[in-house]
Design an enzyme around this catalytic site. Structure first.
Site, mmCIF file in Angstrom:
data_model
loop_
_atom_site.group_PDB
_atom_site.id
_atom_site.type_symbol
_atom_site.label_atom_id
_atom_site.label_comp_id
_atom_site.label_asym_id
_atom_site.label_seq_id
_atom_site.Cartn_x
_atom_site.Cartn_y
_atom_site.Cartn_z
ATOM 1 N N ASP A 36 -51.212 16.130 12.671
ATOM 2 C CA ASP A 36 -52.629 15.470 12.222
ATOM 3 C C ASP A 36 -53.424 16.701 11.495
ATOM 4 O OD1 ASP A 36 -51.626 13.019 12.894
ATOM 5 O OD2 ASP A 36 -52.526 13.235 15.053
ATOM 6 N N GLU A 215 -53.119 4.144 7.915
ATOM 7 C CA GLU A 215 -54.027 4.843 8.892
ATOM 8 C C GLU A 215 -54.369 6.229 7.930
ATOM 9 O OE1 GLU A 215 -51.896 5.705 12.346
ATOM 10 O OE2 GLU A 215 -50.259 6.909 11.400
#
Length: 555
Positions: A36, A215
């Site tokens: 991430d 997402e």
């Protein structure tokens, strides 16, 4: 005395030219699993904030308890700053460190995180006056709870994942986030509160998201155009939309990065930034050994926008960034955990502050790319902690077993966190090279490594452009006659040649030859020097230019 009746050693090498063209490596962090990525450009450096996938994660779920920070001034060497923010800072967190992003405003760094909480995944915000932390929970409660995330028919408990924050030119800040729905809200000037309602864009809005929105939104502005990059489908690829306004309407454009082959990692979280005149795209994959969907690794690619501002398709590469931003200065103090690529080592919290390199074993190494030695270095300092005092740091140029420019013997310091500076002489480190630290020694962990620094050599004579020595042969013709045969390229003959023997600490043992060579081949008889058995460094120069530094075994 020399015992062997016959020893033949061929040493082949090419001296690098002074302009070194190289590239970085993906994944950019190899000492642990990372995920991430969220880049932040600040004060002539890129900081990338990442989640940390535990190596102990099971094969079917995440195990993430903290966010880490890395930084780079050249986009090829990355410094490990350790844990910037553990989930334990948030008393209300259930412990999961889901995706997060930091941003700078008015002297403060704001770290927006998503984590499990009562009722589902919630958003929090931590603050610090330093980009590497430590950060603290400024609210003591969620900024936005799952119960406040309504609209677009989303009710699943993890809809609050993956915040991204953006400050427009007029000073208005926006927060975006979501899984299977994209939420956004305007932040107040204090960056830790908001007014107005939370808006959403449905996952299935094809005009905005094409096939779908999964997402990991990432929003930024470039040349008056707003970009919304996001993960799409599952397993995930990366797509994007653009707008003339940070709140839309957004228009779907195209896919940027394809799904990973074979679904190696189901997720692929994006980030992007401009730095040093180049554009960079961050993502994660399963590129390390034992990697997978729950043990991921951050990567970066360099790319160029199309002339109309659209983003081209960006493939994953092992090579990564092809053009670094400047070169690394070895005469500054450089943290040992500043790494382009490593093999075998780990990092840990250092008793002197910051991070050190640990778990160093025989055969491990660290690569630092694009080191500019200028006109030359004379010595090397290393901050070392060693309980046993067994091991060496071999310094090589351009490849793990490349030209040896120095060997630093590590002595006992009193413990694995008792630090002393140890030094050795340097021979032949000039120009721009990749630098390899090759660690050698006995069994077990050898020592810990905190920082390093070179010292400049005095300005010497003008050096000639001699680039290659063909070979060196060491041969014992019989028990009583040890000869060193030097085979020089024609460009090096008819010049003053110096041949010198050093020990592995860089101390000169003796000069073997100094004089004029009129032909390519020259034969030296070494018996008169009574050289003790052992490993040495043989150094050769011609016409004032260093030709060779190689280890030589006399047995």
């Amino acid at each position: 005395m020399l015992k062997n009746s016959s020893i033949i050693l061929y040493l082949f090498f090419i001296i690098s030219v002074f302009v070194n063209v190289g590239f970085a490596d993906n994944p950019v962090v190899q000492t642990c699993f990372t995920a991430d990525p969220a880049p932040l450009v600040h004060d002539n450096a890129v900081y990338v904030y990442v989640g940390h996938d535990s190596a102990n994660a099971p094969n079917d779920s995440y195990l993430m308890r903290a966010w880490k920070c890395y930084s780079s001034k050249d986009m090829v060497n990355w410094t490990d700053h350790g844990v910037a923010l553990p989930t334990s800072v948030f008393s209300w967190s259930g412990g999961d460190a889901d995706a997060a992003q930091a941003i700078y405003r008015n002297g403060i760094f704001y770290y927006y995180i998503s984590t499990t909480a009562s009722g589902g995944v919630a958003l929090g915000v931590a603050v610090s006056n330093n980009p590497i932390g430590p950060f603290k929970d400024t609210l003591g409660k969620p900024l936005i709870t799952a119960s406040q995330m309504t609209g677009c028919n989303a009710t699943h408990s993890w809809r609050g994942l993956d915040p991204t924050v953006f400050i427009d030119d007029d000073g208005q800040a926006y927060l975006y986030w979501g899984n299977n729905v994209c939420y956004w809200v305007k932040l107040n000037n204090d960056m830790i509160s908001y007014t107005g309602s939370i808006s959403c864009i449905a996952q299935t809005d094809a005009a905005v998201f094409g096939p779908d929105f999964e997402e990991a939104p990432w929003v930024y502005k470039r040349n008056s155009l707003y970009y919304l990059i996001y993960a799409s489908e599952f397993p995930e690829c990366i797509r994007y939309a653009t707008s003339s306004n940070p709140t839309g309407p957004w228009t779907y454009k195209s896919q940027i990065m394809a799904k990973q082959p074979g679904g190696a990692s189901n997720t692929i979280h994006p980030g992007a930034c401009d730095f040093g005149g180049n554009s960079y795209f961050f993502y994660h994959n399963a590129g390390l050994t034992n990697g997978g969907s729950y043990r991921r690794s951050v990567c970066v690619e360099q790319f160029t926008y199309n002339t109309d501002g659209t983003i081209p398709a960006i493939p994953e590469t092992k090579g990564g960034v092809m053009t670094g931003v400047g070169n690394l200065n070895p005469y500054d103090t450089v943290q040992a955990e500043t790494i382009c690529w490593e093999s075998g080592v780990k990092t840990e919290v250092c008793s002197e502050g910051g991070i050190d390199v640990t778990s160093i074993h025989n055969g491990d190494n660290i690569k630092v790319e694009g080191v500019d030695f200028g006109s030359g270095a004379k010595s090397f300092d290393a901050r070392i902690a060693s309980e046993n005092g067994s091991g060496n740091i071999e310094l090589h140029l351009d490849q793990p077993n490349g030209e040896t420019v120095g060997i630093c013997n590590v002595g006992k310091t009193g413990g694995n966190q008792s630090w002393k500076t140890q030094s050795c002489d340097i021979i032949g480190a000039e120009g721009i090279h990749d630098l390899y630290f090759d660690f050698t020694g006995g069994s077990g962990e050898l020592f810990n490594f905190n920082w390093w620094k070179f010292k400049k050599a005095p300005v010497g004579i003008q050096k000639n452009n001699i680039n290659v020595i063909n070979s060196i042969e060491v041969a014992v013709k019989n028990k009583n006659k040890l000869q060193l045969t030097i085979d020089l390229p024609s460009i090096a003959s008819h010049k003053e040649v110096d041949v010198t023997l050093y020990n592995l600490n860089g101390r000169m043992i003796r000069k073997l030859f100094s004089g004029y060579i009129s032909s390519n081949l020259h034969l030296l008889t070494l018996n008169q020097f009574k050289i003790r058995p052992g490993m040495y460094l043989l150094s050769m120069s011609a016409g004032g230019k260093r030709l060779l530094n190689k280890k030589l075994l006399f047995d």
